[in-house]
Design a protein around this motif. Sequence first.
Motif, PDB file in Angstrom:
ATOM      1  N   LYS A  20       0.830  -1.217   0.000  1.00 34.29           N
ATOM      2  CA  LYS A  20       0.000   0.000   0.000  1.00 34.29           C
ATOM      3  C   LYS A  20       0.862   1.264   0.000  1.00 34.29           C
ATOM      4  CE  LYS A  20      -3.900  -2.072   2.423  1.00 34.29           C
ATOM      5  NZ  LYS A  20      -4.550  -2.161   3.740  1.00 34.29           N
ATOM      6  N   GLN A 285       6.840   3.699   6.366  1.00 33.01           N
ATOM      7  CA  GLN A 285       7.538   4.993   6.310  1.00 33.01           C
ATOM      8  C   GLN A 285       8.694   4.963   5.310  1.00 33.01           C
ATOM      9  OE1 GLN A 285       8.404   6.995  10.121  1.00 33.01           O
ATOM     10  NE2 GLN A 285       7.228   5.366  11.083  1.00 33.01           N
TER      11      GLN A 285
ATOM     12  N   MET B   1       0.765   9.020   8.768  1.00 32.32           N
ATOM     13  CA  MET B   1       1.796   8.457   9.649  1.00 32.32           C
ATOM     14  C   MET B   1       3.051   9.323   9.584  1.00 32.32           C
ATOM     15  SD  MET B   1       3.216   4.586   9.624  1.00 32.32           S
ATOM     16  CE  MET B   1       1.632   3.902  10.093  1.00 32.32           C
ATOM     17  N   PRO B   2       3.612   9.713  10.710  1.00 37.64           N
ATOM     18  CA  PRO B   2       4.767  10.601  10.672  1.00 37.64           C
ATOM     19  C   PRO B   2       5.990   9.882  10.118  1.00 37.64           C
ATOM     20  CG  PRO B   2       4.378   9.827  12.907  1.00 37.64           C
ATOM     21  CD  PRO B   2       3.265   9.311  12.075  1.00 37.64           C
ATOM     22  N   HIS B   3       6.936  10.648   9.561  1.00 36.28           N
ATOM     23  CA  HIS B   3       8.154  10.034   9.038  1.00 36.28           C
ATOM     24  C   HIS B   3       9.159   9.754  10.137  1.00 36.28           C
ATOM     25  CE1 HIS B   3       7.539   9.909   4.758  1.00 36.28           C
ATOM     26  NE2 HIS B   3       6.892  11.027   4.864  1.00 36.28           N
ATOM     27  N   THR B   4       9.024  10.417  11.287  1.00 38.28           N
ATOM     28  CA  THR B   4       9.906  10.144  12.409  1.00 38.28           C
ATOM     29  C   THR B   4       9.052   9.927  13.638  1.00 38.28           C
ATOM     30  OG1 THR B   4      10.076  12.491  12.822  1.00 38.28           O
ATOM     31  CG2 THR B   4      11.827  11.499  11.521  1.00 38.28           C
ATOM     32  N   GLN B   5       9.629   9.292  14.648  1.00 35.76           N
ATOM     33  CA  GLN B   5       8.855   9.053  15.861  1.00 35.76           C
ATOM     34  C   GLN B   5       8.686  10.373  16.601  1.00 35.76           C
ATOM     35  OE1 GLN B   5       7.749   6.097  16.298  1.00 35.76           O
ATOM     36  NE2 GLN B   5       9.220   4.565  15.707  1.00 35.76           N
ATOM     37  N   PRO B   6       7.442  10.742  16.919  1.00 36.98           N
ATOM     38  CA  PRO B   6       7.247  11.973  17.673  1.00 36.98           C
ATOM     39  C   PRO B   6       7.636  11.781  19.139  1.00 36.98           C
ATOM     40  CG  PRO B   6       5.164  10.852  17.340  1.00 36.98           C
ATOM     41  CD  PRO B   6       6.211  10.030  16.643  1.00 36.98           C
ATOM     42  N   GLY B 105       0.476  -0.064  16.084  1.00 37.93           N
ATOM     43  CA  GLY B 105       1.311   0.083  14.891  1.00 37.93           C
ATOM     44  C   GLY B 105       1.656   1.529  14.586  1.00 37.93           C
ATOM     45  N   THR B 106       1.505   2.407  15.573  1.00 37.36           N
ATOM     46  CA  THR B 106       1.848   3.816  15.356  1.00 37.36           C
ATOM     47  C   THR B 106       3.353   4.013  15.414  1.00 37.36           C
ATOM     48  OG1 THR B 106      -0.155   4.265  16.618  1.00 37.36           O
ATOM     49  CG2 THR B 106       1.227   6.158  16.081  1.00 37.36           C
ATOM     50  N   TYR B 107       4.005   3.256  16.281  1.00 36.30           N
ATOM     51  CA  TYR B 107       5.446   3.382  16.470  1.00 36.30           C
ATOM     52  C   TYR B 107       6.146   2.103  16.011  1.00 36.30           C
ATOM     53  CZ  TYR B 107       4.176   7.136  19.763  1.00 36.30           C
ATOM     54  OH  TYR B 107       3.668   8.264  20.335  1.00 36.30           O
ATOM     55  N   ASP B 108       7.399   2.255  15.664  1.00 35.11           N
ATOM     56  CA  ASP B 108       8.245   1.106  15.339  1.00 35.11           C
ATOM     57  C   ASP B 108       8.991   0.690  16.600  1.00 35.11           C
ATOM     58  OD1 ASP B 108       9.812  -0.700  13.570  1.00 35.11           O
ATOM     59  OD2 ASP B 108      11.444   0.621  14.191  1.00 35.11           O
ATOM     60  N   GLU B 176      -5.628   4.206   7.836  1.00 34.90           N
ATOM     61  CA  GLU B 176      -4.592   3.955   6.839  1.00 34.90           C
ATOM     62  C   GLU B 176      -4.499   5.116   5.869  1.00 34.90           C
ATOM     63  OE1 GLU B 176      -5.304   0.279   4.915  1.00 34.90           O
ATOM     64  OE2 GLU B 176      -4.623  -0.900   6.617  1.00 34.90           O
ATOM     65  N   GLU B 177      -3.246   5.442   5.506  1.00 37.19           N
ATOM     66  CA  GLU B 177      -3.069   6.447   4.465  1.00 37.19           C
ATOM     67  C   GLU B 177      -3.534   5.850   3.143  1.00 37.19           C
ATOM     68  OE1 GLU B 177       0.629   8.640   4.312  1.00 37.19           O
ATOM     69  OE2 GLU B 177       1.105   7.954   6.322  1.00 37.19           O
ATOM     70  N   ALA B 178      -3.897   6.736   2.222  1.00 42.38           N
ATOM     71  CA  ALA B 178      -4.338   6.253   0.915  1.00 42.38           C
ATOM     72  C   ALA B 178      -3.234   5.420   0.282  1.00 42.38           C
ATOM     73  CB  ALA B 178      -4.660   7.442   0.023  1.00 42.38           C
ATOM     74  N   ALA B 179      -3.643   4.346  -0.393  1.00 46.87           N
ATOM     75  CA  ALA B 179      -2.651   3.507  -1.073  1.00 46.87           C
ATOM     76  C   ALA B 179      -1.940   4.338  -2.128  1.00 46.87           C
ATOM     77  CB  ALA B 179      -3.334   2.309  -1.710  1.00 46.87           C
ATOM     78  N   TRP B 180      -0.675   3.947  -2.404  1.00 46.29           N
ATOM     79  CA  TRP B 180       0.142   4.709  -3.347  1.00 46.29           C
ATOM     80  C   TRP B 180      -0.494   4.797  -4.713  1.00 46.29           C
ATOM     81  CZ3 TRP B 180       4.351   7.508  -2.243  1.00 46.29           C
ATOM     82  CH2 TRP B 180       5.055   8.040  -3.330  1.00 46.29           C
TER      83      TRP B 180
END
Lengths: 327, 180
Positions: A20, A285, B1-6, B105-108, B176-180
């Motif tokens: 996705k 990400q 979803m953020p690109h870095t962990q807030p 699943g918000t954080y890695d 979920e973000e929109a699929a690519w």
Amino acid sequence: MVMEIVCPAGTPAALRAAVKAGAHTVYCGFNDETNARNFPGLNFDRAEMREGVGFAHDHGSKALVAINTFPRAGDQVLWHHAIDDAAQSGADAVILADPGLLKYAARNHPGLRLHLSVQAAAANADIINFYACTFGVKRVVLPRVLSVPEIAAINAEAEVETEVFVFGGLCVMAEGRCSLSSYATGLSPNMNGVCSPASHVEYRDENGALDAKLGGFTIHRAAKNEPAPYPTLCKGCFSAGSQTGHLFEDPVSLNAEQLIPQLKEAGVTALKIEGRQRSKSYVAQVVRNFRAAVDALEAGQPLPQGMLARLSEGQAVTTGAYKKTWR
Amino acid sequence: MPHTQPQIPICPAALAKLLRLTPLVPVSLSLTACSRRIANRHPGLFRRLGEHSRKRFILDPADLPVVLCLEPNGGQPKVRALRGRSEGDARISGPLAALLGLVHGTYDGDALFFARDLVIEGDTAAALALRNAVDDAELDLSQEIAAMSAPFSRFLLRAVAYAQRRTGVSLARPEEEAAW
């Protein structure tokens, strides 16, 4: 032609997240010793593999199955079944390292595309062409020890596609032949599929400092506010005499995002993201980031600046051997 | 979803104080009921634990005065809320928001660990198996709890969404973000 992004999928959820997020291709493995990320709670059973490959295809992505460890004497049947089941699942290719397995796959599944794993450590055009001529290998994943000019030199002579790592864990050893982890744990990354197996990892708080141990050996001690590493021997911090330092490499991750144009210029077909052991959040990400980068390159736009350092081991990144100056 | 962990939010001291006075038996019974529901709806989660499905996990929200003892029992889970130091095969400690963010699943998990926001003690393989199994299960705790709270589920979900917006704590699975 857009460079292909090859993305890790340690679980079915990560596979869906990668697809996705824009993965052209995902790679995954069965939940046993046949793949080099045999960590607890990871990987796919046979039904999950069929569903995962189907999901990828339904969304226009390809799915590769890594069967990239080396069979133990007398135990080849486990690896043979993995190849048979990958073929049956509809996988677009299998990623193999062992010549015996390449021969088995070429003979029993002539329609199955073969990729040579980085575990084969094929680092020059002669050996790459040998695999292509002998087994019909169509793509080679290059070791993470080559500079960009060396990759260009290989591509000038190689008869097959090449794929290079651009993000994630950085292994600077002769992959598939490294025995450091075996020495400390008795389990081989190359035959059991686990480098620094979690079963032998221990973390201990020592007055605020974090000791990371592997097989009883202290590999690293992180002070209170320092980033914590995973204890792999090649990234350990060792003391000898009066000196303390990282003997082989620092605990940093590879990020070659800004080298993508040079890698394309060098003739690379596909860009691989390491990290089947990472979460679906990480995968999503990183994949979005790299998909945006290759699309920008194709459109003649500047590459977006990466913001992925915090996701990386040691919270620091390197371009690794691609821009090496030490040799 | 953020690109870095807030930045990880920390639980307010008032809530922590309230928990000191809360009787833990009903909390444990509710958590066990919720975990059983999850086991029924996500059997793959317990299958993924494999040889670790009978281990004892201590989940330690470092900003709360309680710990949770999770015993998967091969798919018949039991959760106990406890005060004080409790022993288990593996202990996973961190701010409550980090632990909830992992579930949703918000954080890695590795990024939290590298940043020292998460601490693993004891059986690392068991902790890793739990992390991977939960990551694959795509859980939404607010939905699970809401489903157990009919006829108040709609009100509860609205309250959860409000609390999430105000606190920044991941109380539900992100859209979920929109699929690519």
